[in-house]
Design a protein around this motif. Structure first.
Motif, PDB file in Angstrom:
ATOM      1  N   LYS A 372       0.853  -1.190   0.000  1.00  0.00           N
ATOM      2  CA  LYS A 372       0.000   0.000   0.000  1.00  0.00           C
ATOM      3  C   LYS A 372       0.887   1.238   0.000  1.00  0.00           C
ATOM      4  O   LYS A 372       1.931   1.261   0.644  1.00  0.00           O
ATOM      5  CB  LYS A 372      -0.899  -0.021   1.241  1.00  0.00           C
ATOM      6  N   GLU A 373       0.464   2.256  -0.709  1.00  0.00           N
ATOM      7  CA  GLU A 373       1.243   3.482  -0.793  1.00  0.00           C
ATOM      8  C   GLU A 373       1.464   4.075   0.604  1.00  0.00           C
ATOM      9  O   GLU A 373       0.537   4.162   1.406  1.00  0.00           O
ATOM     10  CB  GLU A 373       0.539   4.501  -1.692  1.00  0.00           C
ATOM     11  N   GLY A 374       2.721   4.451   0.870  1.00  0.00           N
ATOM     12  CA  GLY A 374       3.056   5.027   2.170  1.00  0.00           C
ATOM     13  C   GLY A 374       3.468   3.995   3.206  1.00  0.00           C
ATOM     14  O   GLY A 374       3.899   4.365   4.301  1.00  0.00           O
ATOM     15  N   PHE A 375       3.315   2.725   2.879  1.00  0.00           N
ATOM     16  CA  PHE A 375       3.703   1.640   3.792  1.00  0.00           C
ATOM     17  C   PHE A 375       4.955   0.952   3.235  1.00  0.00           C
ATOM     18  O   PHE A 375       5.119   0.836   2.023  1.00  0.00           O
ATOM     19  CB  PHE A 375       2.575   0.618   3.930  1.00  0.00           C
ATOM     20  N   LYS A 376       5.794   0.489   4.145  1.00  0.00           N
ATOM     21  CA  LYS A 376       7.020  -0.181   3.724  1.00  0.00           C
ATOM     22  C   LYS A 376       6.970  -1.645   4.111  1.00  0.00           C
ATOM     23  O   LYS A 376       6.562  -1.990   5.231  1.00  0.00           O
ATOM     24  CB  LYS A 376       8.253   0.473   4.353  1.00  0.00           C
ATOM     25  N   ALA A 377       7.418  -2.498   3.193  1.00  0.00           N
ATOM     26  CA  ALA A 377       7.466  -3.930   3.470  1.00  0.00           C
ATOM     27  C   ALA A 377       8.759  -4.248   4.218  1.00  0.00           C
ATOM     28  O   ALA A 377       9.847  -3.880   3.773  1.00  0.00           O
ATOM     29  CB  ALA A 377       7.409  -4.720   2.171  1.00  0.00           C
ATOM     30  N   ILE A 378       8.636  -4.936   5.358  1.00  0.00           N
ATOM     31  CA  ILE A 378       9.808  -5.383   6.114  1.00  0.00           C
ATOM     32  C   ILE A 378       9.572  -6.826   6.561  1.00  0.00           C
ATOM     33  O   ILE A 378       8.443  -7.334   6.540  1.00  0.00           O
ATOM     34  CB  ILE A 378      10.091  -4.505   7.351  1.00  0.00           C
ATOM     35  N   LYS A 379      10.646  -7.459   6.967  1.00  0.00           N
ATOM     36  CA  LYS A 379      10.557  -8.796   7.557  1.00  0.00           C
ATOM     37  C   LYS A 379      11.559  -8.857   8.694  1.00  0.00           C
ATOM     38  O   LYS A 379      12.740  -8.562   8.505  1.00  0.00           O
ATOM     39  CB  LYS A 379      10.862  -9.881   6.516  1.00  0.00           C
ATOM     40  N   GLN A 380      11.075  -9.198   9.885  1.00  0.00           N
ATOM     41  CA  GLN A 380      11.962  -9.245  11.039  1.00  0.00           C
ATOM     42  C   GLN A 380      11.508 -10.325  12.010  1.00  0.00           C
ATOM     43  O   GLN A 380      10.381 -10.804  11.934  1.00  0.00           O
ATOM     44  CB  GLN A 380      12.047  -7.877  11.721  1.00  0.00           C
ATOM     45  N   TYR A 381      12.406 -10.681  12.917  1.00  0.00           N
ATOM     46  CA  TYR A 381      12.256 -11.887  13.727  1.00  0.00           C
ATOM     47  C   TYR A 381      10.932 -12.012  14.484  1.00  0.00           C
ATOM     48  O   TYR A 381      10.255 -13.038  14.388  1.00  0.00           O
ATOM     49  CB  TYR A 381      13.414 -12.001  14.732  1.00  0.00           C
ATOM     50  N   TYR A 407      11.775  -0.630  13.482  1.00  0.00           N
ATOM     51  CA  TYR A 407      12.111   0.741  13.110  1.00  0.00           C
ATOM     52  C   TYR A 407      13.402   0.782  12.298  1.00  0.00           C
ATOM     53  O   TYR A 407      13.504   1.525  11.310  1.00  0.00           O
ATOM     54  CB  TYR A 407      12.238   1.590  14.367  1.00  0.00           C
ATOM     55  N   ALA A 408      14.371  -0.027  12.689  1.00  0.00           N
ATOM     56  CA  ALA A 408      15.624  -0.087  11.935  1.00  0.00           C
ATOM     57  C   ALA A 408      15.369  -0.510  10.496  1.00  0.00           C
ATOM     58  O   ALA A 408      15.930   0.068   9.553  1.00  0.00           O
ATOM     59  CB  ALA A 408      16.582  -1.065  12.620  1.00  0.00           C
ATOM     60  N   ALA A 409      14.520  -1.514  10.316  1.00  0.00           N
ATOM     61  CA  ALA A 409      14.196  -1.979   8.964  1.00  0.00           C
ATOM     62  C   ALA A 409      13.476  -0.899   8.166  1.00  0.00           C
ATOM     63  O   ALA A 409      13.732  -0.729   6.966  1.00  0.00           O
ATOM     64  CB  ALA A 409      13.350  -3.243   9.038  1.00  0.00           C
ATOM     65  N   LEU A 410      12.592  -0.148   8.817  1.00  0.00           N
ATOM     66  CA  LEU A 410      11.904   0.942   8.125  1.00  0.00           C
ATOM     67  C   LEU A 410      12.884   2.001   7.634  1.00  0.00           C
ATOM     68  O   LEU A 410      12.676   2.613   6.573  1.00  0.00           O
ATOM     69  CB  LEU A 410      10.881   1.602   9.053  1.00  0.00           C
ATOM     70  N   LEU A 411      13.969   2.203   8.390  1.00  0.00           N
ATOM     71  CA  LEU A 411      14.958   3.211   8.014  1.00  0.00           C
ATOM     72  C   LEU A 411      16.027   2.671   7.074  1.00  0.00           C
ATOM     73  O   LEU A 411      16.937   3.412   6.684  1.00  0.00           O
ATOM     74  CB  LEU A 411      15.616   3.784   9.273  1.00  0.00           C
ATOM     75  N   GLY A 412      15.947   1.388   6.731  1.00  0.00           N
ATOM     76  CA  GLY A 412      16.862   0.827   5.738  1.00  0.00           C
ATOM     77  C   GLY A 412      17.964  -0.058   6.271  1.00  0.00           C
ATOM     78  O   GLY A 412      18.825  -0.512   5.501  1.00  0.00           O
ATOM     79  N   ALA A 413      17.968  -0.341   7.573  1.00  0.00           N
ATOM     80  CA  ALA A 413      18.973  -1.243   8.122  1.00  0.00           C
ATOM     81  C   ALA A 413      18.689  -2.681   7.679  1.00  0.00           C
ATOM     82  O   ALA A 413      17.564  -3.018   7.296  1.00  0.00           O
ATOM     83  CB  ALA A 413      18.983  -1.162   9.646  1.00  0.00           C
ATOM     84  N   THR A 414      19.703  -3.516   7.736  1.00  0.00           N
ATOM     85  CA  THR A 414      19.577  -4.912   7.331  1.00  0.00           C
ATOM     86  C   THR A 414      18.958  -5.725   8.461  1.00  0.00           C
ATOM     87  O   THR A 414      19.472  -5.737   9.581  1.00  0.00           O
ATOM     88  CB  THR A 414      20.956  -5.492   6.970  1.00  0.00           C
ATOM     89  N   SER A 415      17.868  -6.421   8.153  1.00  0.00           N
ATOM     90  CA  SER A 415      17.220  -7.287   9.154  1.00  0.00           C
ATOM     91  C   SER A 415      17.230  -8.738   8.659  1.00  0.00           C
ATOM     92  O   SER A 415      16.230  -9.439   8.739  1.00  0.00           O
ATOM     93  CB  SER A 415      15.787  -6.828   9.435  1.00  0.00           C
ATOM     94  N   GLU A 416      18.396  -9.178   8.149  1.00  0.00           N
ATOM     95  CA  GLU A 416      18.514 -10.509   7.560  1.00  0.00           C
ATOM     96  C   GLU A 416      19.500 -11.421   8.287  1.00  0.00           C
ATOM     97  O   GLU A 416      19.732 -12.546   7.849  1.00  0.00           O
ATOM     98  CB  GLU A 416      18.952 -10.386   6.093  1.00  0.00           C
ATOM     99  N   PHE A 417      20.094 -10.939   9.383  1.00  0.00           N
ATOM    100  CA  PHE A 417      21.018 -11.789  10.126  1.00  0.00           C
ATOM    101  C   PHE A 417      20.278 -12.976  10.728  1.00  0.00           C
ATOM    102  O   PHE A 417      19.077 -12.888  11.033  1.00  0.00           O
ATOM    103  CB  PHE A 417      21.718 -10.991  11.230  1.00  0.00           C
ATOM    104  N   ASN A 418      20.985 -14.082  10.902  1.00  0.00           N
ATOM    105  CA  ASN A 418      20.347 -15.297  11.409  1.00  0.00           C
ATOM    106  C   ASN A 418      21.166 -15.864  12.569  1.00  0.00           C
ATOM    107  O   ASN A 418      22.374 -16.072  12.443  1.00  0.00           O
ATOM    108  CB  ASN A 418      20.247 -16.355  10.306  1.00  0.00           C
ATOM    109  N   LYS A 419      20.495 -16.096  13.684  1.00  0.00           N
ATOM    110  CA  LYS A 419      21.142 -16.693  14.863  1.00  0.00           C
ATOM    111  C   LYS A 419      22.447 -15.973  15.184  1.00  0.00           C
ATOM    112  O   LYS A 419      23.510 -16.584  15.311  1.00  0.00           O
ATOM    113  CB  LYS A 419      21.387 -18.186  14.658  1.00  0.00           C
TER     114      LYS A 419
END
Length: 646
Positions: A372-381, A407-419
């Protein structure tokens, strides 16, 4: 080993052994030559091959010390258990209770009523972090975590629904051998901070306080919107057992760093640091400036965070950053540069005020089920799947410190680290070591993810990385970061080796390499990185010693089959003695489903149940026999090995 002569000037170099290296007077040094310690080397041990060894916590490794006169002295290592979590060694209101029993808001033991008519103590089988404090007025203290309860008395899963705990042990230290013995064990009171969520690993601060952890923070979105979610049921169960009232359940109470201070009288006090941010805290490791810290963020689709306190030795106010990973290679696990995104600045009081206002997830974010416009797609733990979010006006601070990863993901930080688990510091080389226990999920290429910063090789047995620290770094907006210890890049140091099929002992990763790196601790004196495993890929988990100069990797401890190696902590000097603290937790747990043919698996499980008990207890102890690291740290110090008294 024979008797050794002691003198008033002797520097004791062996733990648990009557062994000394006398310090030389200038005259003696002149007569005998200037003798110093030239180098040390761990001699590793084989993996256990018999049932009697597979159920033990043991070592038959050793250390060679080479002196400048060419002499070499061998120091055999051994393991000493202090207590098991089921042992009734903890004093509580005039009664002795198991060390791993949690206490409620009133300080009373929390009881397991899962078997009708037979209430028993809950006993955590998962002792984790140990901080062996620097002596306070000559007295030795140790803080220990009890991470969770695997099963209840009825044999059902109790993970994440029972409040956790820590203990403070007062230890007697033998003045001649350095042997440690528990004198008193007390449960630490967390009633001032609404109890303790799952405490995983921890660290000792440079100012001699224990920095604990609360990992796997409950997901506030699921708690609010899904009454059947594990987040809701877990936090409500916690509140019912801890407060006696499930209406006091609040996910925003948990997911922070608790700091434990022990005063001159041996009393512990607790503070939770809300300005450090809320995520799956594996541990917090302070840098030499006593302001900058790095963290493990355990789970799948997590984030690397950095915190810079306003003042040294004060964690009540500071600035939180999150990393964006820019990949540069795949060799030895992978490599990349780190760009730091500023999430915000706050104080403990400011964040606590927001929590106490009764804030909910829906007060911070708008959500959509579809793009949706104005919303950002993120994926986090904590949510585990793609979500579409929009920050509500004026909620930047609440988002930064209560929903740090989102919030970090919304600002562009990497949320893909695992364990992402253990963290430790090599101060001399300005490197931080960090454990990726399982390099998969978000860390490998996945075009379906909202962001795909990481395209690293899949290594289920994990990779230990090193971070290179530098000064003069700027954040993503070009603003200078006020720290001399900013991680600018990371690269693989030690990679595990997955195997295409299990060996006869059920190992699915090379048994002669680290599998599923977890606990990390570094000895400046030994120039050695110690690694503890959390591995279902090794039937027995191990502690390893890795010399950062020679690159030599040596196995130095084995814990019971199906158990995890925890509580790893290298103490270079405690009243002239040196220790490697090491625990085990949930023995036998990882045996389920393993195909083992080298020994009779049924007999192994029976031996585990008889000798320890499966998922019933854990052990707290240390590796002994180390030479005094006081001598290793001072190359100008004269020492002389008494080789005539072997």
């Amino acid at each position: 080993m024979g008797k050794h002569i002691f003198s008033k000037k002797a520097t004791t170099i062996a733990l648990g052994l009557a062994l000394t290296i006398p310090a030389l007077t200038p005259a003696a040094a002149a007569g005998n030559g200037h003798v110093t310690i030239d180098s040390v080397k761990f001699n590793g041990m084989e993996a256990p091959k018999t049932i009697d060894k597979m159920v033990q916590t043991y070592t038959n490794a050793s250390m060679d010390v080479k002196y400048s006169n060419g002499e070499v002295k061998n120091f055999p290592l051994s393991y000493k258990r202090l207590f098991k979590s089921e042992d009734k060694v903890a004093e509580n209101k005039g009664k002795m209770i198991p060390a791993g029993t949690p206490i409620d808001v009133n300080g009373d033991p929390i009881m397991d009523t899962s078997v009708e008519g037979k209430p028993t103590y809950y006993v955590s089988d998962a002792p984790d972090s140990n901080s062996l404090l620097n002596p306070i007025h000559g007295q030795q203290y140790m803080v220990t975590h009890y991470e969770y309860q695997t099963i209840d008395a009825a044999g059902k899963s109790a993970y994440g629904i029972v409040p956790a705990s820590m203990s403070l042990s007062t230890l007697e230290q033998n003045k001649e051998t350095g042997e440690l013995t528990p004198k008193e064990v007390k449960k630490i009171d967390f009633s001032s901070v609404n109890g303790l969520w799952i405490p995983c690993n921890g660290s000792l601060s440079p100012w001699n306080t224990h920095l604990g952890s609360e990992e796997y923070e409950p997901d506030a979105r699921s708690f609010e919107l899904d009454p059947n979610s594990s987040a809701r049921t877990g936090v409500e169960s916690f509140a019912k057992l801890y407060f006696g009232d499930k209406s006091k359940a609040n996910p925003y109470f948990y997911g922070f760093i608790p700091e434990i201070k022990v005063d001159n009288y041996g009393e512990a006090s607790v503070a939770k640091h809300y300005s450090i941010g809320r995520f799956s805290h594996e541990l917090m490791k302070m840098m030499p400036d006593q302001r900058t810290a790095f963290f493990g963020d355990d789970g799948s689709y997590t984030t690397m965070f950095m915190y810079v306190a306003d003042e040294a030795k004060d964690l009540t106010a500071g600035t939180l950053y999150a990393a964006k990973f820019h990949q540069t290679g795949t060799e030895n696990g992978g490599a990349g540069n780190l760009e730091w995104i500023k999430l915000g600045h706050s104080t403990d009081k400011e964040v606590k005020k927001i929590i106490d206002s009764g804030i909910k997830f829906s007060d911070i974010f708008e959500t959509s089920d579809v793009p949706k416009e104005g919303f950002k797609a993120i994926k986090q733990y904590s949510y585990g799947k793609t979500e579409y979010l929009k920050l509500k006006p004026g909620m930047e601070k609440a988002a930064a410190f209560l929903e740090s990863r989102r919030y970090a993901a919304l600002l562009g930080a990497t949320s893909e680290f695992n364990k992402m688990e253990g963290v430790t510091l090599n101060e001399k080389d300005k490197k931080v070591y960090i454990a990726i226990s399982d390099q998969s999920n978000g860390m490998i290429e996945n075009a379906a993810d909202p962001v795909d910063d990481m395209k690293l090789p899949k290594i289920k047995s994990g990779v230990t990385y090193q971070l290179d620290l530098t000064e003069g770094q700027k954040d993503s907006t070009g603003q200078k970061i006020n720290s001399k210890y900013v991680a600018a890049s990371m690269s693989g140091l030690i990679a595990g080796e997955d195997m295409p099929s299990a060996d006869t002992y059920g190992n699915t990763a090379n048994v002669n390499k680290v599998a599923n790196t977890d606990n990390l601790s570094y000895s400046e004196a030994l120039r050695t990185l110690f690694i503890g495993e959390d591995s279902g890929m090794h039937t027995n988990n191990f502690v390893w010693a890795y010399n950062v100069d020679t690159k030599r990797l040596s196995r130095i401890l084995s814990v019971p089959s199906g158990a995890e190696s925890t509580g790893l902590f290298a103490a270079d000097n405690r009243n002239g003695f040196s220790y490697i603290m090491s625990n085990f937790q949930h023995p036998g747990d990882e045996l389920d489903g393993k195909k083992i043919t080298a020994v009779d698996k049924t007999e192994l499980e029976q031996a585990m149940e008889k000798e320890i008990g499966i998922d019933r207890t854990g052990g707290v102890g240390y590796i002994s026999g180390l030479p005094s690291l006081e001598d290793l740290q001072n190359t100008n110090r004269d020492v002389k090995s008494d080789l005539s008294n072997k």
